[in-house]
Design a protein around this motif. Sequence first.
Motif, PDB file in Angstrom:
ATOM      1  N   LEU A   1       4.770 -54.265   0.928  1.00 21.91           N
ATOM      2  CA  LEU A   1       6.150 -54.385   1.404  1.00 21.91           C
ATOM      3  C   LEU A   1       6.230 -54.099   2.898  1.00 21.91           C
ATOM      4  O   LEU A   1       6.976 -54.758   3.628  1.00 21.91           O
ATOM      5  CB  LEU A   1       7.068 -53.445   0.638  1.00 21.91           C
ATOM      6  N   SER A   2       5.443 -53.130   3.346  1.00 21.32           N
ATOM      7  CA  SER A   2       5.391 -52.821   4.769  1.00 21.32           C
ATOM      8  C   SER A   2       4.809 -54.000   5.550  1.00 21.32           C
ATOM      9  O   SER A   2       5.280 -54.341   6.641  1.00 21.32           O
ATOM     10  CB  SER A   2       4.566 -51.558   5.004  1.00 21.32           C
ATOM     11  N   ASP A   3       3.788 -54.626   4.981  1.00 24.93           N
ATOM     12  CA  ASP A   3       3.176 -55.790   5.637  1.00 24.93           C
ATOM     13  C   ASP A   3       4.169 -56.945   5.742  1.00 24.93           C
ATOM     14  O   ASP A   3       4.241 -57.640   6.768  1.00 24.93           O
ATOM     15  CB  ASP A   3       1.940 -56.239   4.859  1.00 24.93           C
ATOM     16  N   VAL A   4       4.943 -57.168   4.690  1.00 26.08           N
ATOM     17  CA  VAL A   4       5.941 -58.236   4.712  1.00 26.08           C
ATOM     18  C   VAL A   4       6.994 -57.965   5.781  1.00 26.08           C
ATOM     19  O   VAL A   4       7.396 -58.863   6.531  1.00 26.08           O
ATOM     20  CB  VAL A   4       6.595 -58.386   3.322  1.00 26.08           C
ATOM     21  N   ALA A   5       7.446 -56.716   5.872  1.00 29.27           N
ATOM     22  CA  ALA A   5       8.441 -56.367   6.885  1.00 29.27           C
ATOM     23  C   ALA A   5       7.876 -56.591   8.289  1.00 29.27           C
ATOM     24  O   ALA A   5       8.589 -57.064   9.188  1.00 29.27           O
ATOM     25  CB  ALA A   5       8.874 -54.918   6.714  1.00 29.27           C
ATOM     26  N   PHE A   6       6.598 -56.251   8.476  1.00 31.27           N
ATOM     27  CA  PHE A   6       5.957 -56.454   9.783  1.00 31.27           C
ATOM     28  C   PHE A   6       5.931 -57.940  10.150  1.00 31.27           C
ATOM     29  O   PHE A   6       6.306 -58.319  11.270  1.00 31.27           O
ATOM     30  CB  PHE A   6       4.532 -55.898   9.743  1.00 31.27           C
ATOM     31  N   LEU A   7       5.519 -58.786   9.220  1.00 23.23           N
ATOM     32  CA  LEU A   7       5.447 -60.218   9.499  1.00 23.23           C
ATOM     33  C   LEU A   7       6.834 -60.823   9.689  1.00 23.23           C
ATOM     34  O   LEU A   7       7.030 -61.708  10.532  1.00 23.23           O
ATOM     35  CB  LEU A   7       4.705 -60.938   8.372  1.00 23.23           C
ATOM     36  N   ASN A   8       7.802 -60.351   8.917  1.00 21.18           N
ATOM     37  CA  ASN A   8       9.168 -60.833   9.097  1.00 21.18           C
ATOM     38  C   ASN A   8       9.652 -60.562  10.518  1.00 21.18           C
ATOM     39  O   ASN A   8      10.373 -61.376  11.112  1.00 21.18           O
ATOM     40  CB  ASN A   8      10.100 -60.162   8.093  1.00 21.18           C
TER      41      ASN A   8
ATOM     42  N   GLY B   1      17.954 -58.810   6.962  1.00 21.64           N
ATOM     43  CA  GLY B   1      18.545 -57.569   6.491  1.00 21.64           C
ATOM     44  C   GLY B   1      18.300 -57.243   5.035  1.00 21.64           C
ATOM     45  O   GLY B   1      18.609 -56.138   4.582  1.00 21.64           O
ATOM     46  N   ARG B   2      17.764 -58.187   4.274  1.00 22.45           N
ATOM     47  CA  ARG B   2      17.462 -57.917   2.868  1.00 22.45           C
ATOM     48  C   ARG B   2      16.158 -57.129   2.763  1.00 22.45           C
ATOM     49  O   ARG B   2      15.317 -57.177   3.663  1.00 22.45           O
ATOM     50  CB  ARG B   2      17.350 -59.238   2.097  1.00 22.45           C
ATOM     51  N   PRO B   3      15.937 -56.427   1.658  1.00 25.34           N
ATOM     52  CA  PRO B   3      14.691 -55.656   1.524  1.00 25.34           C
ATOM     53  C   PRO B   3      13.488 -56.582   1.395  1.00 25.34           C
ATOM     54  O   PRO B   3      13.602 -57.691   0.849  1.00 25.34           O
ATOM     55  CB  PRO B   3      14.910 -54.841   0.248  1.00 25.34           C
ATOM     56  N   PRO B   4      12.326 -56.161   1.895  1.00 26.78           N
ATOM     57  CA  PRO B   4      11.119 -56.985   1.752  1.00 26.78           C
ATOM     58  C   PRO B   4      10.733 -57.122   0.277  1.00 26.78           C
ATOM     59  O   PRO B   4      11.093 -56.296  -0.564  1.00 26.78           O
ATOM     60  CB  PRO B   4      10.062 -56.214   2.547  1.00 26.78           C
ATOM     61  N   HIS B   5       9.993 -58.188  -0.030  1.00 27.83           N
ATOM     62  CA  HIS B   5       9.574 -58.469  -1.398  1.00 27.83           C
ATOM     63  C   HIS B   5       8.186 -59.095  -1.349  1.00 27.83           C
ATOM     64  O   HIS B   5       7.698 -59.474  -0.270  1.00 27.83           O
ATOM     65  CB  HIS B   5      10.570 -59.421  -2.071  1.00 27.83           C
ATOM     66  N   ILE B   6       7.558 -59.224  -2.488  1.00 28.14           N
ATOM     67  CA  ILE B   6       6.168 -59.699  -2.516  1.00 28.14           C
ATOM     68  C   ILE B   6       6.047 -61.031  -3.256  1.00 28.14           C
ATOM     69  O   ILE B   6       4.978 -61.351  -3.778  1.00 28.14           O
ATOM     70  CB  ILE B   6       5.234 -58.652  -3.147  1.00 28.14           C
ATOM     71  N   THR B   7       7.117 -61.825  -3.262  1.00 31.07           N
ATOM     72  CA  THR B   7       7.090 -63.075  -4.024  1.00 31.07           C
ATOM     73  C   THR B   7       7.101 -64.321  -3.141  1.00 31.07           C
ATOM     74  O   THR B   7       7.249 -65.427  -3.665  1.00 31.07           O
ATOM     75  CB  THR B   7       8.298 -63.132  -4.987  1.00 31.07           C
ATOM     76  N   GLY B   8       6.960 -64.183  -1.838  1.00 28.94           N
ATOM     77  CA  GLY B   8       7.021 -65.341  -0.955  1.00 28.94           C
ATOM     78  C   GLY B   8       5.773 -65.501  -0.104  1.00 28.94           C
ATOM     79  O   GLY B   8       4.767 -64.790  -0.262  1.00 28.94           O
ATOM     80  N   ASN B   9       5.845 -66.427   0.828  1.00 32.70           N
ATOM     81  CA  ASN B   9       4.700 -66.731   1.684  1.00 32.70           C
ATOM     82  C   ASN B   9       4.360 -65.619   2.658  1.00 32.70           C
ATOM     83  O   ASN B   9       3.213 -65.515   3.110  1.00 32.70           O
ATOM     84  CB  ASN B   9       4.951 -68.034   2.453  1.00 32.70           C
ATOM     85  N   LEU B  10       5.336 -64.789   3.034  1.00 31.46           N
ATOM     86  CA  LEU B  10       5.004 -63.664   3.903  1.00 31.46           C
ATOM     87  C   LEU B  10       4.006 -62.741   3.222  1.00 31.46           C
ATOM     88  O   LEU B  10       3.051 -62.261   3.858  1.00 31.46           O
ATOM     89  CB  LEU B  10       6.271 -62.881   4.280  1.00 31.46           C
ATOM     90  N   ALA B  11       4.198 -62.490   1.940  1.00 36.18           N
ATOM     91  CA  ALA B  11       3.265 -61.641   1.201  1.00 36.18           C
ATOM     92  C   ALA B  11       1.903 -62.313   1.073  1.00 36.18           C
ATOM     93  O   ALA B  11       0.855 -61.656   1.172  1.00 36.18           O
ATOM     94  CB  ALA B  11       3.830 -61.318  -0.178  1.00 36.18           C
ATOM     95  N   LEU B  12       1.912 -63.648   0.861  1.00 31.35           N
ATOM     96  CA  LEU B  12       0.647 -64.381   0.772  1.00 31.35           C
ATOM     97  C   LEU B  12      -0.116 -64.299   2.083  1.00 31.35           C
ATOM     98  O   LEU B  12      -1.334 -64.057   2.100  1.00 31.35           O
ATOM     99  CB  LEU B  12       0.926 -65.840   0.412  1.00 31.35           C
ATOM    100  N   VAL B  13       0.585 -64.487   3.195  1.00 28.09           N
ATOM    101  CA  VAL B  13      -0.062 -64.420   4.501  1.00 28.09           C
ATOM    102  C   VAL B  13      -0.661 -63.032   4.727  1.00 28.09           C
ATOM    103  O   VAL B  13      -1.808 -62.896   5.203  1.00 28.09           O
ATOM    104  CB  VAL B  13       0.941 -64.754   5.626  1.00 28.09           C
ATOM    105  N   ALA B  14       0.097 -62.001   4.404  1.00 27.58           N
ATOM    106  CA  ALA B  14      -0.400 -60.630   4.589  1.00 27.58           C
ATOM    107  C   ALA B  14      -1.672 -60.413   3.782  1.00 27.58           C
ATOM    108  O   ALA B  14      -2.651 -59.822   4.282  1.00 27.58           O
ATOM    109  CB  ALA B  14       0.681 -59.630   4.186  1.00 27.58           C
TER     110      ALA B  14
END
Length: 282
Positions: free
Chosen positions: A250-257, A196-209
């Motif tokens: 941010l959209s990519d992170v939300a998709f992977l989440n 439920g938190r907003p996506p961010h670009i500082t974690g592994n989800l952003a790296l994977v994207a």
Amino acid sequence: MQALERVLHRLLRRLPISFVSDLGARLAWLKIRFIDPAVARKARANIRRHFPDMPDAEVEKLVWRFVANVGRLMAEFSVVDRFAAADRMEFVGVEAPQANVGKMPTIALCLHLGNWEVLASAMQMIGVPIASISEVPENAAHRDIAEATRGNFDVNVLTPDRNGALRALSILKANGVVAVFPDEKRGNTMMAPLFGRPPHITGNLALVAKLARRTGAQLVVVYCERLEDVRFRLHFEGPFHMPPGSDGPLSDVAFLNGQIEPIILRHLDQWYYLDDAIGPIA
């Protein structure tokens, strides 16, 4: 203390697998019941956060299954290299992603469920060499034990920094397999799932994207489910790619989440981070 941990590790390696796992579960129960009850309290609060209508009795069962799983996986570090020979694993869905290994880059999104160290053994069993971006334990004894365990499975461990990301990119461009754990904790902050938190670009989800966008890699969510005691089911979810086009990172992170969060919610009792606080991203 570290010398004692090394001695215990060597001792446990000589004992029967089930005995070691059961011992870990019992010791974890004793520790959380009498020494560190805050772990159970925090896990209970997080379960309530996700499932506010769950009956109290079910919440308690889930809490103590979680405690047992953590105890088991810690003890099983000493015997995990014997699981394959002891026929402790079964596979679900491995054929689809395996068919493309070596033909295209592959990113395995591995989750901290069940005993995730089993995943390295599973990859070795199906003949898929992997590189894994992994945190290095600060405790020297824990680091030595982890490195020895993973070394038995021929895992190429990459550091979670810019150098590791560049090496991962090179491996993917050569149609190799890179494993990343997207459900991660950095310091005192849970980076993912977002819950439920907003996506961010500082974690592994952003790296994977970013890696997937750069290489066109297929992505596969992989996780270990503990069936009972020391038996495991290795799940390989259907391969997918990042959606064409992008509305930004941010959209990519939300998709992977969205690919990992529902799986973790279905297996909260086996999720390593159940007792950790889920607050805003720093």
